[in-house]
Write a protein that holds these residues in place. Sequence first.
Motif, PDB file in Angstrom:
ATOM      1  N   PHE A 334       0.819  -1.214   0.000  1.00 46.54           N
ATOM      2  CA  PHE A 334       0.000   0.000   0.000  1.00 46.54           C
ATOM      3  C   PHE A 334       0.853   1.264   0.000  1.00 46.54           C
ATOM      4  O   PHE A 334       0.313   2.357   0.137  1.00 46.54           O
ATOM      5  CB  PHE A 334      -0.933   0.006   1.211  1.00 46.54           C
ATOM      6  N   ALA A 335       2.155   1.123  -0.136  1.00 42.65           N
ATOM      7  CA  ALA A 335       3.052   2.270  -0.228  1.00 42.65           C
ATOM      8  C   ALA A 335       3.746   2.209  -1.588  1.00 42.65           C
ATOM      9  O   ALA A 335       4.387   1.203  -1.915  1.00 42.65           O
ATOM     10  CB  ALA A 335       4.081   2.249   0.902  1.00 42.65           C
ATOM     11  N   LEU A 336       3.595   3.261  -2.379  1.00 39.72           N
ATOM     12  CA  LEU A 336       4.154   3.252  -3.727  1.00 39.72           C
ATOM     13  C   LEU A 336       5.653   2.992  -3.667  1.00 39.72           C
ATOM     14  O   LEU A 336       6.387   3.658  -2.944  1.00 39.72           O
ATOM     15  CB  LEU A 336       3.885   4.586  -4.419  1.00 39.72           C
ATOM     16  N   SER A 337       6.092   2.006  -4.433  1.00 37.18           N
ATOM     17  CA  SER A 337       7.488   1.602  -4.394  1.00 37.18           C
ATOM     18  C   SER A 337       7.837   0.909  -5.702  1.00 37.18           C
ATOM     19  O   SER A 337       7.069   0.937  -6.675  1.00 37.18           O
ATOM     20  CB  SER A 337       7.722   0.649  -3.211  1.00 37.18           C
ATOM     21  N   GLY A 338       9.004   0.282  -5.722  1.00 38.34           N
ATOM     22  CA  GLY A 338       9.427  -0.439  -6.915  1.00 38.34           C
ATOM     23  C   GLY A 338       8.505  -1.582  -7.276  1.00 38.34           C
ATOM     24  O   GLY A 338       8.406  -1.957  -8.450  1.00 38.34           O
ATOM     25  N   MET A 339       7.804  -2.142  -6.277  1.00 35.72           N
ATOM     26  CA  MET A 339       6.872  -3.224  -6.575  1.00 35.72           C
ATOM     27  C   MET A 339       5.742  -2.744  -7.475  1.00 35.72           C
ATOM     28  O   MET A 339       5.346  -3.423  -8.424  1.00 35.72           O
ATOM     29  CB  MET A 339       6.310  -3.800  -5.276  1.00 35.72           C
ATOM     30  N   HIS A 340       5.222  -1.566  -7.212  1.00 34.27           N
ATOM     31  CA  HIS A 340       4.154  -1.021  -8.046  1.00 34.27           C
ATOM     32  C   HIS A 340       4.675  -0.649  -9.431  1.00 34.27           C
ATOM     33  O   HIS A 340       3.966  -0.795 -10.431  1.00 34.27           O
ATOM     34  CB  HIS A 340       3.537   0.198  -7.357  1.00 34.27           C
ATOM     35  N   LEU A 341       5.914  -0.187  -9.471  1.00 38.16           N
ATOM     36  CA  LEU A 341       6.521   0.088 -10.776  1.00 38.16           C
ATOM     37  C   LEU A 341       6.711  -1.208 -11.557  1.00 38.16           C
ATOM     38  O   LEU A 341       6.560  -1.239 -12.784  1.00 38.16           O
ATOM     39  CB  LEU A 341       7.854   0.799 -10.580  1.00 38.16           C
ATOM     40  N   ALA A 342       7.017  -2.284 -10.844  1.00 37.73           N
ATOM     41  CA  ALA A 342       7.142  -3.588 -11.512  1.00 37.73           C
ATOM     42  C   ALA A 342       5.790  -4.049 -12.050  1.00 37.73           C
ATOM     43  O   ALA A 342       5.723  -4.667 -13.121  1.00 37.73           O
ATOM     44  CB  ALA A 342       7.691  -4.612 -10.522  1.00 37.73           C
TER      45      ALA A 342
END
Length: 955
Positions: A334-342
């Motif tokens: 729930f915190a924008l990070s590299g996972m969301h970019l992935a």
Amino acid sequence: MEGTAPHDSISYPSLLMWHWYFLAWATGLWGARYFVPSLAALGALIFFYVLTRLLARQCPEQYLPSPPNSASNVVRLCIVFAIFVLGLQTGTVTLANRPFDITNPDTLPQFVLDKKYVQVTGTVREVLTSPDRRIKFILTDASYTLNDTNSPITGDIVWTWANRKDAWDRQQKAIQVLSEGQNEKVSIAKVLPAASSQPAIARLRPMVGETVSIRAKLLPIVGFRNKGAWNSGAYWQNQGVFWRIWTWGDKAIPTRTGNVSLLTLWREKMRFTVSKQLEDLVHTRVVQKLSSVLGETAYGDALDVLPALLFGDKYNFPSKRYTQLSHASLSHSFALSGMHLAIVALSISFLFTLVIRRASVYETISRPKLLALGILPAASVYVWIGGGSPSLVRAFIMLCCWCILLLFNRPRVFMDGLFWALAVMTIINPLIVFDLRLQLSALAIVAMIIALPILSVVKAYLLPKDTTRFQRIKRAAFDILFLSTAIQFVLLPLIIWNFNELSLWNILNILWLPILGMVIMPLLFLGLLAACFSMVLPSLTPLSETLFTIAATPVATLFSFLDDMDKAGFLDPVIMNRPHWIEIFAWYGCIISALIWWKTEGNDVISELYNSLSEGAPTWENKLFTAVGLPLVGDDIERTEKDQPNRLRSAVPPDSNTEKGITRPANKLNSGSSRWMARIAFLCFVLLLFVPDALRTYGTESKTRLHVLDVGQGQSLLLTFPNDKRMLIDGGGFSSRSFDVGRAIIMPCITRQHDASLQWIISTHPDTDHLRGLFYPIANANVGNYLASNATPHGWNKKQLRQALKKAGLTKRILSAGDVLTISENLELEVLHPPKNSTLEGNNSSLVLRLVQHNGTERKGLLLVTGDIELKGIRELMDTKADLSAEVLILPHHGSVSSFSPEFYNAVNPKVAIASCGFLNKFKFPSPNVMKELHRRGIQAITTASQGEVALYLE
């Protein structure tokens, strides 16, 4: 099973020379704040470099085409040391000094000491949102105006605006009143200063690039200075922020001037439109029906957190829900990070695969390069939507490095891209090495680099290669579980040190992450697109609201499930003892030395293990149990010269240096010296893991340790006795319910190289600044007894204390004068006040405790704790003629003038007097009269306001 070599893919490339140089640079930067740990890291860096060079000589084709000679290695080591010194110097110079001295408040401007309101003006550099309706604006190029005189401010300011939405609602009502011509006395200049000049922007939050001016109190950032604990003062110092202002709701509305970029304005309008539509959804019939099924709180929270997934906007995110997600090991999603970019990158890859099917396209450019060209623009758009948050920007830099290396046909893209990205970031901002989010992101990628080769082997061994849909789902779930476990394993010491808790629900990521990536995020992007068009075509609003409703449903389902788990007690945090920096250093030393060991003899071990298991374990369950039970003992695995039917064969053809049937190459990595060096290195780091605990366990001290913790304007004492029993007296606390002192400060100090055990927790009296920090330790630590005075808390404090005691299975034991707690054979805690049937109330009913050391005939006072007792209570205490003498006195009521009593100081006759109080607290504790009297008597006076945590040995 095929007689192939699945483990052949387990290969870890060696570091290039510039990688070693970068590590020396980063280690030097780290030394600007942590010098001794950086020296240890430099020593380990040199050791591992020498070890890998020796291995390169024994098997050059596995490491370098031409291993360097000794002279070259000496020169390179000198360069490594020089770069370390350069990094150390760069970090020291870059680490800006505070424009004031914390230990000497007189270095602050007089208006700061007097806490006068001034007009603060600055340009918004960054906007950060926090749970529970708080926004932080970083103001640069700031100045203040006092008595019509404008003066610059050294350093940046963080302005926290709590409940801004309430202020916006009030503005709208005021505008409506004025527009309708009503007679209410409302000043538009007061409630909306910029309404006439910027009506379109005034309803939006202040944005990056705007100049804001606000009337507020300018205060220095100090933080909580406890040894080995996180300090917000140091965090903001790394960013050049030294001052803070705080406003609530409509108490102070800023004047806004200046122009913002068109992209910033568009993004803010998008965020505002989406937030407005989400608010309107609450009143729709569909959402009300779903809320009745999933729970009104769960669905309401789900709608509130959708902006966090789209824009990184946590303004409406409830802090309790965020804590719950942390305990479930899901907060990272729930915190924008590299996972969301992935997720964005995978979505673009999927679209390209569907759209581009012509083989001629891939003859012109390879599929990976085409995907790289398509991913970068989409990722840059997502970074803009996310507001350019630091986590997204860092992930985007890494993605750019990987794509560029891929486009230029460079090998080892994953690892080289990580090093290039870190090098770029540390050159731009050297102090970024202290950013916890970067540390966690970089180590997570390192964990994946380590785990991916192992994962391919484990899957090939445990899971069948069938291409059925069920098998593909099972393999994908296994991938998520394996990688998330590997990441948690590598991050373990950092997570425990910083968060003090460990979640055991990592398995929930198997179900949640696919739903988030394949269902929720695509729906949110489509809803965002529809919401953007609805600003021009309002008829599209129902479409965007429908998409947001569908996206919120699985989130609400998750929250409802977590609520049930929480009620059942399954989400209770696992409190861990926080490691010493030596243990963290040894942990990563073990991982690196294990990888080097794998390089020297891992292939031989795994090949024999693979063959032995494949011969006698037909099912994956049996294989797994056999693997767990089989010892990995390098040379002790029996080797046979004759291949068996399913015997693993090497890809290297036999030659003159290879015996018949023996699959090892001529230049063996597992030669005796290299193998034993790797083993010894691993063993040394393993032993180093236990050194701090061994020193603490077997180096038992004969003195009692007192820690007066820095809890701001409050009081908390932690006592550790020679028999390793511990006592917590009070826990500090603030009026704000969103900041839990017990969780953020007290528990990390309790578990500092120690387990979460307390034999006694004592509350001297139920004031908020002494009591609220006890709730979390009572509920989550291993507490033996809870003791307190007869006074009882009220309202919310009473409810929270009752719940904490119930959860811990404890009952309150009331203390009164005459009670004695036996600590050990020669230590006792005397209760001197209040009497059992005392009629004193409030502060005067505080417990007065005296720690006494005795040898059977003589008794010596070590410590006197007085709570918030005032003159009336002090007189009653002295009338009892009890022995009050003690080496250390905790000043009554934080050193307040209401407790000023020279006769009391005479009776105690301490060598040291300590006042636990906050920096520039509004009560102006400790009183100058008290400090002057103590100095006149030659008593050393210490305050947590100037020194932070105070640690003493009681003799």
